[in-house]
Scaffold this active site. Sequence first.
Site, PDB file in Angstrom:
ATOM      1  N   CYS A 136     -20.585  13.072  14.378  1.00  0.00           N
ATOM      2  CA  CYS A 136     -21.651  14.071  14.502  1.00  0.00           C
ATOM      3  C   CYS A 136     -22.631  14.082  13.335  1.00  0.00           C
ATOM      4  CB  CYS A 136     -21.060  15.464  14.693  1.00  0.00           C
ATOM      5  SG  CYS A 136     -19.801  15.911  13.495  1.00  0.00           S
ATOM      6  N   HIS A 190     -25.403  21.028  12.122  1.00  0.00           N
ATOM      7  CA  HIS A 190     -25.220  20.407  10.813  1.00  0.00           C
ATOM      8  C   HIS A 190     -26.586  20.267  10.142  1.00  0.00           C
ATOM      9  CE1 HIS A 190     -21.170  19.776  11.836  1.00  0.00           C
ATOM     10  NE2 HIS A 190     -21.100  18.469  11.929  1.00  0.00           N
TER      11      HIS A 190
END
Lengths: 343, 343, 343, 343
Positions: free
Chosen positions: A150, A242
């Site tokens: 990710c 993120h």
Amino acid sequence: MSESIKAGVLGATGAVGQRFIQALENHPWFEVTSLAASERSAGKTYGKAANWRLESNIPDNVRDMEVVPVDPKKVDADVVFSALPSDYAKTVEAEFAKEGFAVASNASAFRTAEDVPLVVPEVNADHLGLIDVQQDNRGWDGYIVTNPNCSTIIMVPTLKPLMQFGLEAVQVATMQAVSGAGYNGVSSMAILDNIVPYIGGEEEKMETEPLKLLGEFDGSEITFADIDISASCNRVPVMDGHTESIWAKMADKPSPEQVKEAFLNFKPDLGDLPTEPEEVIIVREEADRPQPRLDRNMGNGMSVSVGRIREGIRYTAMGHNTIRGAAGASVLNAELLHKMGKL
Amino acid sequence: MSESIKAGVLGATGAVGQRFIQALENHPWFEVTSLAASERSAGKTYGKAANWRLESNIPDNVRDMEVVPVDPKKVDADVVFSALPSDYAKTVEAEFAKEGFAVASNASAFRTAEDVPLVVPEVNADHLGLIDVQQDNRGWDGYIVTNPNCSTIIMVPTLKPLMQFGLEAVQVATMQAVSGAGYNGVSSMAILDNIVPYIGGEEEKMETEPLKLLGEFDGSEITFADIDISASCNRVPVMDGHTESIWAKMADKPSPEQVKEAFLNFKPDLGDLPTEPEEVIIVREEADRPQPRLDRNMGNGMSVSVGRIREGIRYTAMGHNTIRGAAGASVLNAELLHKMGKL
Amino acid sequence: MSESIKAGVLGATGAVGQRFIQALENHPWFEVTSLAASERSAGKTYGKAANWRLESNIPDNVRDMEVVPVDPKKVDADVVFSALPSDYAKTVEAEFAKEGFAVASNASAFRTAEDVPLVVPEVNADHLGLIDVQQDNRGWDGYIVTNPNCSTIIMVPTLKPLMQFGLEAVQVATMQAVSGAGYNGVSSMAILDNIVPYIGGEEEKMETEPLKLLGEFDGSEITFADIDISASCNRVPVMDGHTESIWAKMADKPSPEQVKEAFLNFKPDLGDLPTEPEEVIIVREEADRPQPRLDRNMGNGMSVSVGRIREGIRYTAMGHNTIRGAAGASVLNAELLHKMGKL
Amino acid sequence: MSESIKAGVLGATGAVGQRFIQALENHPWFEVTSLAASERSAGKTYGKAANWRLESNIPDNVRDMEVVPVDPKKVDADVVFSALPSDYAKTVEAEFAKEGFAVASNASAFRTAEDVPLVVPEVNADHLGLIDVQQDNRGWDGYIVTNPNCSTIIMVPTLKPLMQFGLEAVQVATMQAVSGAGYNGVSSMAILDNIVPYIGGEEEKMETEPLKLLGEFDGSEITFADIDISASCNRVPVMDGHTESIWAKMADKPSPEQVKEAFLNFKPDLGDLPTEPEEVIIVREEADRPQPRLDRNMGNGMSVSVGRIREGIRYTAMGHNTIRGAAGASVLNAELLHKMGKL
């Protein structure tokens, strides 16, 4: 819907598995036909087996579907999306590929295998050519295609347009959401009012996966990109999204304005895949964007937002870690495979 | 307590002002004799004027003290600790210094003035020699001494021991606590489940203040250090404690082990000042430390904790932003001034 | 220190076990001589076995102590403090008591046993008389004394002074900190930006334990108090400190002012026990107190803070759930036992 | 869209104003034609004037619209939605009503006025009959209709079906999201790792507004319901979604099962208003629901979720405070007005 490709989800009950089901709800091409999970869940309805934790209800079509074991003989599908733990994926994904399934995997097990494509469609769609090499090598009827970690996925679409300037080195400090660790991955006592400056294995992935993704495929193998990447990964009390502070050193020393133009001009043509975002990279002009809470759902969670492009070159990138960074990435890979006639 | 130096606090009701009062409670040398704040607060008891928000009660000796205006004529003190807003500090601190007060300031107003020392005792105590230059220049009976910005203070003690290796460049991504912005500085809607990748003016401070702090004083002026610093500052949902992911490029290319030794050997001798921490730098061996919640109060909030020293050289530094990074810094400066006979 | 009572901690590595060690550090009467934990930890030093998560370092005296199994034969102590899981405590605590240990338990296993005292020293110290009954009944050389559940302890000291007004019914809605569930008890994905309106078993404990605590002991048995208690328990994103909105219905219909007086006058005389707080109940006058972050450490975490006493009668109570509500409660019980000559 | 009712938003730049704009985006009946805000914002484009903080972009149609002053002469609309501060609303809303506008107000200014309807469509649609009384009384061409406070709206739809059992008394402890206080209403330092057991004026609103809402309208005036309501309001670190622990005392003493049936059977017929949720009350069966993060967007933020219906009668209710509890409430009122031919 004229097309209907049967789709299975491996590891269907976990956090990424739930995101797969959400991503496939009302999908124009894929129809969920099999949900596979551990022995503990097998035999139950999905509604009973899964501790559903998304901000939407379980889609009606899967709530009452019976969960099956993670076994190629029990799964009825053309393509399986894998949200399996990596150690388990190592053997299981190979079994599925051998049995003729297309495996679109979010697990890390096969990402580094020489003959397995590691793909972000907007970055290196041509690497899917490795599938032929893989099937030759291994004698499989099916195949495995992987997407990166990710935190890598959020960064790599922004590095791709910088390659034209002679990208030499990258330093990145991440601020990663708790959902990246799975539902029980981060205890509340660990992260409330706190930062944890370490995520096991994450920095290694961020430092190596981009080299393969940005590498060149000559029809038989990948030559890795020659970029020196150094990552410091931190966990923060954020649910999804993120955020990454990135420094990129380039031989041509472009100005921030040139970098911004390169981002704006980065418009890969994937041929209108269903979940392809309108903009892969969204450039924010505000001084204080992107922010995970405000920007993570842009492009239905599939866009990467960047901002604060400054001398250095420095900038901030942010994306949804369990959509763009996980389930959505595998689904986009599968869409591309279908478009290319491989599915 | 044989010594009793009268201490005033300017801007006593705000977040840093409260930390000053906490730091001075039971101090062996300083006694709080004056609390100064805006006209709105003046005339009230401190207990009424301040919205006390620390995890301890208002010290009894100050609760009933009457708040006075920020005016040299109304303040009875030998030294004043300034937690004033920077624009206001510009004129007010000069007035106090002119009237003979020692001003230990946490404001940024005078940090860049050529004849005003910017000091972290463990890093550049000798810069206090600038006080004589300052008094000569300005004809003041008192003087102003400043400490750097909170994010700078957390980083600089870790850069000082790296100077021996030929420190050339620093890249730092910060994850800063909300208390750094003052009580009303960060709205909860801005930061819950979120990261804000921007703090106004912060990056400029981190990129310039260390150059003065690590510079050389020849008895008349400071020659700035020649280090290329690049900062990306982020706000995170943490109450206290700034965490920093730091890359340090050094000519001698020391190993992580050598850097660790340099940190461990960094034991400046300040002569046992009351609030000097036993260890300026605490080196953590655990993979996941330092963490703000667990480590911010080490050394009574005056230590900087570092960890994760790796090739790069990369490491993580963390310290308490309103103690080590603000009120405690000014108090330590004042203690050093007293030790040197200047107070 | 003239006295030195040897103390063991059962379940020493967990969240409450760590609070026991913290509470016993520098204790004037008790000295930690044994740390017992599961087989997985036994044989390791405590520093290696425990994932220490408090905002202070592991006390030096216990860091290198070897963890022993939870076995009366392996534990060297006069009193053992139990932080064991309840099902395990059922058999183990009985074994320790049989072997002559005084067991001060935070577990729920024996709280409802007729011959086991459930005690909060300021509320029902006289119930310790049950120890004689217990030893007679069971033929044990040692004995077990328990303290109630954390959410009960925060509430009960405030109910005790209301008994004089004819307390008939209580309704309480709790907002409980995550530390109450242990280190891995609440996932961050469960509680960030969220409330969980359910805590397994908690409401039952709050509705029954106070009846025993507020009951009358006639020398041989407890007659339970006749109060109708109804609880709604909620988990909130707070690290430490349980906050409770309480309604108390009393026959005498006292005014808020009378209730406040009753709280202020509630000053049980325990004879200066070492960890007894100066004020069991702290009455806050501010409109917006008590608050967990600001008030949980009052009285070194052993005071209960109340505020907002209004018609209804309604008020808010708050206390530190792992100090006053767990480890500190057991230690205070043991101090009382020593004072009474039973230890 | 055959119908097009011109809609203005008063106080368009604030947190509730932004929710109004979001609610009106793509609305089948209403079209935003005027955005009014303070002098500071007037003259700027909305994109410049508003600090947009929702998890979606500013709708294109309003980004470049010029903000006008809050003045009936400058606003071009049939209905105005008011997100004004209450003190300001007192005079301004009256001016708009006098000038012929329909005012659907989220402000508290007129909620208690005898001739102004306070309406939740599913609860007391018939109270809109007061509009005629209001226009007669005041000689206005337009009129004002109000919706209750956010914490009241979440509770009242659950009380309505309990009226059949002879509802006598209600006790409610709230856990309210920070967005309820507006963008700068709650500082992060106030609420991170904390609970604030007080919200100014909130308890009074919760204790009085339901009495009017649940009262009877005889064609000329409202007779208030006779219910004793006691509220304790708490602020929690949650972004959106108010959670409420409710006790309801009823003369008929229904069982939890009967209450659940009453909730399930509560299906007011509003005639398919555009933003009317499919279910006003969603009954959750899980032990740990409703939860704000998971359930606040149910029914596009317009449903109230309830769960944990137990003896007492006790239950938990939760709803989105800035959609169902504010902007969405006013919009639903306006839709009902249109349906009834009053707009």
